[in-house]
Write a protein that holds these residues in place. Structure first.
Motif, PDB file in Angstrom:
ATOM      1  N   HIS A  62       0.878  -1.170   0.000  1.00  0.00           N
ATOM      2  CA  HIS A  62       0.000   0.000   0.000  1.00  0.00           C
ATOM      3  C   HIS A  62       0.915   1.220   0.000  1.00  0.00           C
ATOM      4  CE1 HIS A  62      -3.257   2.754   1.076  1.00  0.00           C
ATOM      5  NE2 HIS A  62      -2.419   3.288   1.946  1.00  0.00           N
ATOM      6  N   LEU A  63       0.768   2.090  -1.015  1.00  0.00           N
ATOM      7  CA  LEU A  63       1.624   3.274  -1.144  1.00  0.00           C
ATOM      8  C   LEU A  63       0.778   4.533  -1.168  1.00  0.00           C
ATOM      9  CD1 LEU A  63       2.874   1.068  -3.640  1.00  0.00           C
ATOM     10  CD2 LEU A  63       4.822   2.371  -2.804  1.00  0.00           C
ATOM     11  N   GLU A  64       1.296   5.593  -0.539  1.00  0.00           N
ATOM     12  CA  GLU A  64       0.605   6.877  -0.505  1.00  0.00           C
ATOM     13  C   GLU A  64       1.538   7.962  -1.042  1.00  0.00           C
ATOM     14  OE1 GLU A  64      -0.800   7.514   3.473  1.00  0.00           O
ATOM     15  OE2 GLU A  64      -1.946   5.630   3.528  1.00  0.00           O
ATOM     16  N   PHE A  65       1.061   8.680  -2.075  1.00  0.00           N
ATOM     17  CA  PHE A  65       1.855   9.726  -2.716  1.00  0.00           C
ATOM     18  C   PHE A  65       1.218  11.096  -2.484  1.00  0.00           C
ATOM     19  CE2 PHE A  65       2.870   5.920  -5.214  1.00  0.00           C
ATOM     20  CZ  PHE A  65       4.260   5.985  -5.242  1.00  0.00           C
ATOM     21  N   ASP A  66       2.070  12.113  -2.412  1.00  0.00           N
ATOM     22  CA  ASP A  66       1.629  13.486  -2.154  1.00  0.00           C
ATOM     23  C   ASP A  66       1.364  14.204  -3.477  1.00  0.00           C
ATOM     24  OD1 ASP A  66       1.108  15.955  -1.127  1.00  0.00           O
ATOM     25  OD2 ASP A  66       3.073  16.266  -0.205  1.00  0.00           O
ATOM     26  N   LEU A  67       0.161  14.759  -3.634  1.00  0.00           N
ATOM     27  CA  LEU A  67      -0.192  15.520  -4.835  1.00  0.00           C
ATOM     28  C   LEU A  67      -0.307  17.015  -4.567  1.00  0.00           C
ATOM     29  CD1 LEU A  67      -2.958  13.275  -6.491  1.00  0.00           C
ATOM     30  CD2 LEU A  67      -0.510  13.335  -6.997  1.00  0.00           C
ATOM     31  N   LYS A  68       0.010  17.451  -3.358  1.00  0.00           N
ATOM     32  CA  LYS A  68      -0.179  18.860  -3.005  1.00  0.00           C
ATOM     33  C   LYS A  68       0.644  19.758  -3.918  1.00  0.00           C
ATOM     34  CE  LYS A  68      -0.252  21.996   0.972  1.00  0.00           C
ATOM     35  NZ  LYS A  68      -0.018  22.131   2.424  1.00  0.00           N
ATOM     36  N   GLY A  69      -0.015  20.745  -4.503  1.00  0.00           N
ATOM     37  CA  GLY A  69       0.644  21.698  -5.386  1.00  0.00           C
ATOM     38  C   GLY A  69       0.683  21.268  -6.834  1.00  0.00           C
ATOM     39  N   SER A  70       0.196  20.057  -7.141  1.00  0.00           N
ATOM     40  CA  SER A  70       0.281  19.546  -8.513  1.00  0.00           C
ATOM     41  C   SER A  70      -0.853  20.047  -9.402  1.00  0.00           C
ATOM     42  CB  SER A  70       0.258  18.015  -8.503  1.00  0.00           C
ATOM     43  OG  SER A  70      -1.009  17.542  -8.073  1.00  0.00           O
ATOM     44  N   GLY A  71      -1.994  20.365  -8.785  1.00  0.00           N
ATOM     45  CA  GLY A  71      -3.162  20.698  -9.585  1.00  0.00           C
ATOM     46  C   GLY A  71      -3.836  19.472 -10.172  1.00  0.00           C
ATOM     47  N   LEU A  72      -3.310  18.296  -9.866  1.00  0.00           N
ATOM     48  CA  LEU A  72      -3.897  17.064 -10.387  1.00  0.00           C
ATOM     49  C   LEU A  72      -5.144  16.691  -9.588  1.00  0.00           C
ATOM     50  CD1 LEU A  72      -0.704  14.855 -10.953  1.00  0.00           C
ATOM     51  CD2 LEU A  72      -2.058  16.055 -12.689  1.00  0.00           C
ATOM     52  N   HIS A  73      -6.154  16.216 -10.300  1.00  0.00           N
ATOM     53  CA  HIS A  73      -7.385  15.772  -9.653  1.00  0.00           C
ATOM     54  C   HIS A  73      -7.801  14.445 -10.264  1.00  0.00           C
ATOM     55  CE1 HIS A  73     -11.274  15.853  -7.689  1.00  0.00           C
ATOM     56  NE2 HIS A  73     -11.845  15.610  -8.867  1.00  0.00           N
ATOM     57  N   TYR A  74      -8.332  13.570  -9.429  1.00  0.00           N
ATOM     58  CA  TYR A  74      -8.788  12.281  -9.934  1.00  0.00           C
ATOM     59  C   TYR A  74     -10.145  11.932  -9.337  1.00  0.00           C
ATOM     60  CZ  TYR A  74      -7.206  10.381  -5.412  1.00  0.00           C
ATOM     61  OH  TYR A  74      -7.029  10.131  -4.062  1.00  0.00           O
ATOM     62  N   GLU A  75     -10.833  11.038 -10.036  1.00  0.00           N
ATOM     63  CA  GLU A  75     -12.093  10.483  -9.558  1.00  0.00           C
ATOM     64  C   GLU A  75     -11.868   9.007  -9.235  1.00  0.00           C
ATOM     65  OE1 GLU A  75     -14.812  12.185  -9.064  1.00  0.00           O
ATOM     66  OE2 GLU A  75     -14.271  14.062 -10.071  1.00  0.00           O
TER      67      GLU A  75
END
Length: 604
Positions: free
Chosen positions: A262-275
């Motif tokens: 189980h891996l958790e990645f940081d998207l803060k500041g990327s502007g990326l959004h997922y559903e």
């Protein structure tokens, strides 16, 4: 239809006509709208032909219509279709994208200008949502396309035997049915960006010749100065985001034969959004140990310079981060043998069975050992290899539950072949070659065809053994966060209850809280006779059929070659038994579920 259509009062219709249109238009499917569009074109043409009055005044020519038809499994073809529509609009076309799952060949025959983008899935199969369209197009009674100008872009993977088969089939079939090819088909490997751009430009140039003066009218000059805002950086497959690894957890217990992370990645500041239902693309790096062994075998030096697409790298950099050195395919062997000029290798390449046997479990290091090339250089070796492809993983989290984070469930691949230990490139990259705090390049790959029901009250059935649990963990988080009231039923399977019950505490908490209505598990190695998720389905056949009759969505995620087909067979059997249907009627029932977007699969 999802898009609401409303006829305004200002439209040139009588009130009763507008009311009738407002009632009927929202109920029409995309292929019905296209049929109407063709009918209107014919009526207009007839009206113009029958008119005694000739209008001599010069008017602005309407932009020509362009249909971009796509068949997509993982979302790449759909994304390129959307990109094509936007780019064609800038070329003064009125363009629209159509999913093969929402159209039939008969409804498409009135289209004048057609671009097709289609992927090949598995061992030469059409994408799930394109199966019916493909079969109808290839059938003996397929309609004629003599008035259609077309070009095809196929997406595929050269590591598979039937590379871009569906694109090739559709290209040949459209021509055989009378279509006029305006630009040669493009067959794209996993690194498709450059080939797609070549195909799009060539197709646009050809369409401009076909459509004539409609595209020659320059846009009206803009008298007002245009003020452009500073460009913001957009992260995508071509420009991935460097995501920090925040957390990595081993999900299997001690003594398990599996290694699941189980891996958790940081998207803060990327502007990326997922559903939920989307995938995360991960850009891996090869094993340094394998890269060094390959360099040693060639006799080159680590610092030797090579050029790849006008960029210079050391040979070691190229082997680690740029080139696929673990996968052999017919194109790779063919390019390498242009250097080696080896009769034995030529025999392997030309014999389908020998080729399949040779490339299984071997890599570039094996190739160079088995078939040495006297004239090998660092540059021509690199030129024979393909770009290191990114890998897609079903996202295992809800962005509503984990702001600025994205989670993955990754099965680590390790095995032995030809007397050497081997490993999955991206899985061991995430397991062995990065640590918490390191950054990994990622991007979002949308999957619009694997979504939760828009109605939160709709029940869902989820079948996700092994790492196939990933999107359903996301589904449960989403439904918990949004307060959805629909019933949820999960089938999960693995090898052993004690060591392989992935996300056990989370799932049992959902069950205790009532969010998870039913949880059926199968641990295949915990008893003498193996039990799988499809067996649990058969045990619950009456309830499954009742849920389906009550409007439930049915989801499957995981291995395509065995599990997904076994689940499909079980579902056919359940529908036939509980619905008192013949096999043929059960197939029609499931076909309708797929057509209604209620039988959805995310398989790999």
């Amino acid at each position: 239809m999802n898009k609401e259509i409303f006829i305004p009062d200002s439209a040139p219709f009588k009130p009763e006509q507008a009311q009738a249109l407002n009632r009927i238009l929202p109920t029409l499917s995309p292929d019905q709208l296209i049929w109407l569009e063709g009918l209107i074109d014919d009526l207009q043409a007839a009206s113009n032909t029958d008119s005694d009055e000739v209008i001599a005044t010069t008017t602005t020519v309407d932009p020509p219509n362009l249909t971009v038809l796509y068949g997509s499994e993982s979302g790449n073809a759909e994304a390129l279709a959307d990109k094509t529509v936007k780019a064609a609009g800038k070329e003064n076309f009125t363009a629209k994208a159509l999913n093969m799952g929402d159209i039939t060949p008969d409804r498409l025959k009135k289209v004048k200008h057609l671009l097709v983008i289609v992927s090949t899935w598995g061992e030469g199969d059409p994408p799930e949502n394109a199966t019916d369209f493909y079969q109808e197009l290839m059938a003996n009674d397929a309609p004629k396309f003599q008035d259609v100008h077309f070009s095809v872009c196929g997406l595929g993977d050269t590591s598979y035997e039937h590379f871009c088969k569906i694109g090739k089939d559709m290209d040949e079939r459209l021509e055989a049915l009378g279509g006029k090819r305006i630009f040669d088909r493009m067959d794209c490997d996993v690194d498709y960006d450059d080939n797609y751009e070549t195909w799009f430009k060539g197709s646009m140039d050809a369409l401009k010749i076909v459509t004539g003066p409609a595209l020659s009218t320059p846009p009206a000059p803009n008298s007002k100065p245009v003020v452009t805002a500073p460009a913001t950086v957009k992260y995508s497959k071509k420009n991935p985001w460097p995501a920090e690894l925040k957390k990595r957890v081993q999900l299997n217990g001690k003594g398990s034969a599996k290694e699941t992370l189980h891996l958790e990645f940081d998207l803060k500041g990327s502007g990326l959004h997922y559903e939920v239902g989307d995938s995360l693309g991960v850009v891996p790096q090869n094993s340094e140990k394998l890269a060094d062994a390959l360099i040693a075998q060639t006799g080159f030096t680590r610092e030797e310079k090579v050029t790849l697409k006008d960029r210079e790298f050391t040979l070691r950099q190229a082997f680690i981060s740029e080139l696929d050195i673990t996968t052999l395919s017919k194109p790779v062997l063919t390019r390498y043998n242009e250097i080696a000029n080896c009769k034995d290798l030529a025999t392997v390449i030309e014999d389908k069975n020998l080729l399949k046997k040779y490339i299984y479990g071997r890599d570039v290091l094996d190739l160079i050992k088995d078939f040495p090339a006297r004239d090998l250089t660092a540059q021509n070796l690199c030129a024979s290899l393909r770009k290191l492809p990114s890998r897609l993983y079903s996202i295992a989290s809800s962005s509503k539950a984990h702001k600025d984070e994205v989670h993955l469930t990754v099965g680590v691949i390790r095995y032995e072949s030809q007397g050497r230990k081997r490993e999955g490139v991206c899985s061991t990259f995430q397991a062995d070659r990065i640590e918490a705090g390191d950054k990994v390049y990622v991007f979002i790959c949308p999957n619009k065809h694997f979504r939760l029901p828009s109605n939160p009250e709709t029940p869902i059935i989820m079948v996700g053994p092994g790492t196939g649990i990933a999107p359903f963990r996301a589904f449960m988080e989403e439904r918990a966060t949004t307060g959805a009231t629909g019933k949820n039923w999960l089938f999960f399977g693995e090898q052993h209850y004690l060591t392989d019950f992935l996300y056990q505490i989370e799932l049992q908490n959902y069950l205790n809280d009532g969010l998870l209505t039913k949880l059926d598990v199968s641990f295949s190695r915990d008893q003498a006779q193996k039990i799988y998720v499809q067996d649990r389905m058969m045990e619950n056949s009456q309830d499954i059929y009742k849920w389906l009759e009550d409007g439930a969505f049915f989801y499957v995620c995981g291995d395509a070659n065995h599990m997904a087909s076994d689940v499909d067979k079980a579902l056919h059997g359940i529908v036939a038994k509980e619905g008192n249907m013949s096999e043929e009627d059960a197939s029609v029932y499931l076909k309708q579920l797929k057509s209604d977007k209620r039988y959805l699969r995310d398989v790999y």
